[in-house]
Design an enzyme around this catalytic site. Structure first.
Site, PDB file in Angstrom:
ATOM      1  CB  THR A 174      37.683  82.145  -0.898  1.00 50.78           C
ATOM      2  OG1 THR A 174      36.779  81.327  -1.660  1.00 50.78           O
ATOM      3  CG2 THR A 174      37.025  82.567   0.400  1.00 50.78           C
ATOM      4  CB  THR A 250      28.564  81.103  -4.542  1.00 55.73           C
ATOM      5  OG1 THR A 250      28.573  79.880  -3.790  1.00 55.73           O
ATOM      6  CG2 THR A 250      27.509  82.019  -3.969  1.00 55.73           C
ATOM      7  CG  ASP A 315      27.808  71.638   0.069  1.00 53.62           C
ATOM      8  OD1 ASP A 315      27.844  72.593  -0.723  1.00 53.62           O
ATOM      9  OD2 ASP A 315      28.597  71.524   1.028  1.00 53.62           O
ATOM     10  CE  LYS A 342      32.018  70.393  -1.935  1.00 47.55           C
ATOM     11  NZ  LYS A 342      30.977  70.933  -1.016  1.00 47.55           N
ATOM     12  CG  MET A 680      33.969  87.122  18.280  1.00 46.52           C
ATOM     13  SD  MET A 680      33.057  85.610  17.868  1.00 46.52           S
ATOM     14  CE  MET A 680      31.468  85.970  18.627  1.00 46.52           C
TER      15      MET A 680
HETATM   16 CA    CA Z   1      28.983  74.479  -0.302  1.00 43.30          CA
END
Ligand code: CA
Length: 731
Positions: A174, A250, A315, A342, A680
């Site tokens: 992405t 990642t 996370d 984060k 989907m």
């Molecule tokens: Ca994550």
């Protein structure tokens, strides 16, 4: 090696350098002006422009120059690139576009063929964060992790490379590719699933793989590591780690090439599974999770690293955009990386050697007691933040103090401008969960975000609720469940100079600043807002009817300065469309909006029709019992809820409102991929027909209850779209 051999090696190296010089991309400009050469604008990705034609004195006349509807309704996160009057940008799932930047005429578009089965392992929408442009080519990564080089004039494919190293894992892409000398570097996503992170570098011209760097080691039982630097890294992991599910790390967003040092600095993602206890049971820092890793652009070898969150349990990706610049730190002028990931800190790191120069918390932080000034490492705070020993309210929350939304650094004032979120979340080990398996969602942590903790406390299992009531941090989330602000921060001290509140915790649009002292930011309610950079005073607000998360950018063509932004809601938590957002009111038509002085009004998309009562649910099959429905609910929350949160105005279908035809085809949709082209995926490798029937029974039950509830609301004259809160299992 004798002197003769050494000399030969040197000559060979010089010859190789001479060969590759012809392949070199033109150097990225030091500062953005007429051109904005990469999604960050300049070589340092400061999201700051030297253009000053639009100024506080005249910004009142800012209006629409042109717009383009992209025919999509999923998130747009890219910052466009403009070179010599042509705009290049990317959209949903890695589509790419070229426009005449002054007229808005579409020059070409590229729609990669993406196997939508990839959606099985995409946590956070079909996002793409931009293109790289060099040597007459536009580079873009599709959602299925294929990297494309397109002819910049025609949009035709020059080469493509499949960056997937293991098709058995849930790999996607992405981020924006980054040009680094003669290679283009791309990362991957998927640490919410079973992925081992890596970046790959391809030759700009041929698409040949030049090098690949895995951010975490592989199972040492398989023999030597596939990269020498990982021999050192593997010592920081338990030898009996969950290597089978990848480990995470990642690099799904920030990758910055530093032409001054020849380094590619990569921000790496969270660990998978989330908690160290289930990932690397004996603990350890687990390099290179949640780190900035500087790689030699020619070889992919590690030159330095700084691990922001050793042994990450929360996370805490280190993937947020970084800015390369120079700063005077303690009286010394230094080349630095500015990074606010984060985990709640704003870091200044020397980009020559990775030395930590400053680390300032910019929000409430309790996962660490602070940074040890001797070692530069965070001091753990397990009493407050280790949820393996019981539920904990951890600051910051998993969506992060900062995330992918770009901030801006103005070298003139030395200030950093960014959307900042101050929020905690409740985390606890999901009771009774089986160990994570391949391609399965990271499942060991359950979480509730700040504003949901107090209202939903009573719905939690009593032992967990009781433990939460005893947490000192509960009072803190009740005092301030969250704040989301646009801030001007002095990066050297970490102090906020001014702050403007944003509307909700998902409201955190990217930022552009200009040399005329303006700050541009879009919001979810659908306004492009222009602030005085010095004071935070709102100077201009333009209603667009489109939710904006992406960062605006600016460029000049034919003597006219333009400001452009991509607009559509989505990203992490995308099914939960905030009720205050333009997407909720007007839908989520993806578009590019471009502004200039003396521009016109923005056409506002029409309002969506009012919600209707859910259609009647079909009768349950005779064999369905309450136990079937409970089993279906558990399967639904384990597999489906990340995309189908069953909210009003969701981007994905609200399955409490299925029409008879959908009910009839339910098994084919889930097991045979009937709606695969719509995005989907099929689930026949995970779910058995009886599982699908149980999920269906749960949804029929939910639809019946929703309909009864909505009929009652209608009878009483109440609006149907009251917000509903759902416990998210993992994020
Ligand atoms: Ca994550």
């Amino acid at each position: 090696m004798g002197p003769g051999v050494k000399r030969l090696a040197l000559l060979l190296a010089l010859a190789l350098a001479a060969c590759s010089a012809g392949n070199q991309a033109p150097p990225q400009q030091a500062q953005a002006g007429d051109n904005w050469t990469n999604p960050g604008g300049d070589a340092g990705k400061s999201h700051h422009s030297t253009l000053a034609d639009i100024s506080p004195a005249n910004v009142g006349t800012l209006g629409l120059a042109w717009q383009a509807e992209l025919g999509t309704n999923r998130v747009l996160e890219a910052t466009p690139v403009v070179i010599d009057g042509v705009m290049y940008t990317s959209g949903v799932a890695g589509r790419a576009y070229a426009f005449d930047a002054s007229s808005g005429k579409e020059l070409w578009r590229f729609e990669p063929e993406v196997d939508m089965q990839v959606n099985r392992t995409v946590c956070c929408d079909m996002a793409n964060r931009g293109v790289a442009v060099a040597n007459g080519k536009v580079y873009v990564a599709a959602l299925d992790a294929k990297l494309y080089a397109l002819d910049a004039k025609s949009g035709k494919v020059v080469w493509q490379a499949n960056t997937v190293d293991d098709p058995q894992r849930g790999i996607n892409s992405t981020g924006a590719p980054e040009v680094a000398g003669s290679v283009v570097v791309i990362g991957n996503g998927g640490a919410e699933y079973d992925v081992r992170g890596y970046v790959s570098a391809y030759d700009l011209e041929t698409g040949k793989l030049a090098w690949r760097f895995h951010t975490v080691p592989r199972d040492p039982k398989l023999g030597p590591q596939d990269h020498p630097d990982l021999e050192a890294a593997v010592k920081t992991w338990d030898p009996d780690s969950r290597w089978d599910v990848g480990g995470g790390g990642t690099p799904w967003d920030a990758i910055n090439y530093d032409p001054d040092t020849g380094l590619v600095i990569v921000g790496t993602g969270n660990g998978g599974p989330y908690h160290t206890a289930r990932r690397s049971p004996k603990g350890g820092d687990q390099l290179y999770l949640s780190s900035l890793v500087a790689l030699d652009a020619k070889t992919g070898r590690v030159r330095w690293y700084y691990q922001e969150t050793p042994g990450d349990n929360w996370d805490f990706t280190a993937t947020a955009p970084m800015i390369l610049t120079r700063m005077t730190i303690d009286g010394q002028d230094r080349p630095v990386v500015l990074h606010a990931p984060k985990n709640g800190f704003l870091y200044i790191i020397d980009r020559r050697d990775g030395k930590l120069l400053k680390a300032s918390p910019i929000v409430r932080v309790n996962w660490t007691k602070g940074i040890d000034p001797q070692t530069g490492k965070p001091i753990p705070n397990p009493e407050a933040a280790d949820y393996a020993s019981g539920p904990k309210i951890v600051f910051p929350a998993t969506p992060g103090a900062r995330n992918w939304h770009p901030g801006s650094y103005d070298p003139g004032s030395g200030l950093y401008f960014a959307p900042v979120q101050d929020m905690g979340n409740l985390l606890f080990m999901t009771p009774g969960r089986k160990p994570m398996t391949r391609k399965m969602l990271n499942n060991d942590a359950a979480l509730l975000f700040g504003p949901m903790i107090a209202p939903l406390l009573g719905t939690l299992p009593p032992p967990i609720a009781d433990a939460v009531r005893k947490l000192p941090a509960l009072a803190e989330v009740q005092r301030l469940p969250f704040s989301s602000e646009l801030r001007a921060i002095d990066p050297v001290t970490g102090k906020t100079r001014w702050a403007v509140p944003m509307q909700g915790w998902q409201d955190r649009g990217g930022v552009l600043t200009t040399a005329s002292g303006l700050l541009f930011q879009g919001n979810l309610a659908g306004h492009l807002r222009v602030f005085d950079m010095k004071t935070g005073k709102l100077l201009k607000e333009i209603a667009t009817g489109s939710s904006i998360l992406a960062a605006p950018m600016t460029y000049r063509v034919g003597g006219v300065q333009y400001v452009a932004v991509m607009a559509a809601w989505g990203g992490g938590g995308y099914p939960y469309v905030p009720a205050y957002s333009a997407a909720y009111k007007h839908g989520n038509i993806g578009r590019i909006l471009v502004f200039r002085l003396d521009g016109g009004p923005v056409p506002i998309p029409p309002e969506l029709p009012p919600l209707e009562v859910a259609p009647p649910a079909p009768a349950q099959a005779p064999e369905v019992t309450p136990a079937t429905i409970a089993r279906g609910q558990a399967l639904f929350f384990g597999n489906c809820v990340l995309c189908h949160s069953n909210q009003h105005r969701s981007i994905t279908p609200d399955l409490r409102r299925m029409q008879p035809g959908t009910h009839d085809a339910f098994r084919q949709i889930v097991l045979e991929g009937l709606l695969l082209p719509n995005g989907m995926p099929r689930w026949d490798d995970v779910l058995k027909p009886a599982d699908v029937d149980a999920i269906h029974a749960y949804l029929i039950d939910a639809q019946g209850k929703t309909r009864a509830d909505e009929l009652e609301k209608k009878r009483r004259g109440l609006p149907l779209d009251a917000p509903s809160l759902t416990v998210l299992s993992s994020f």
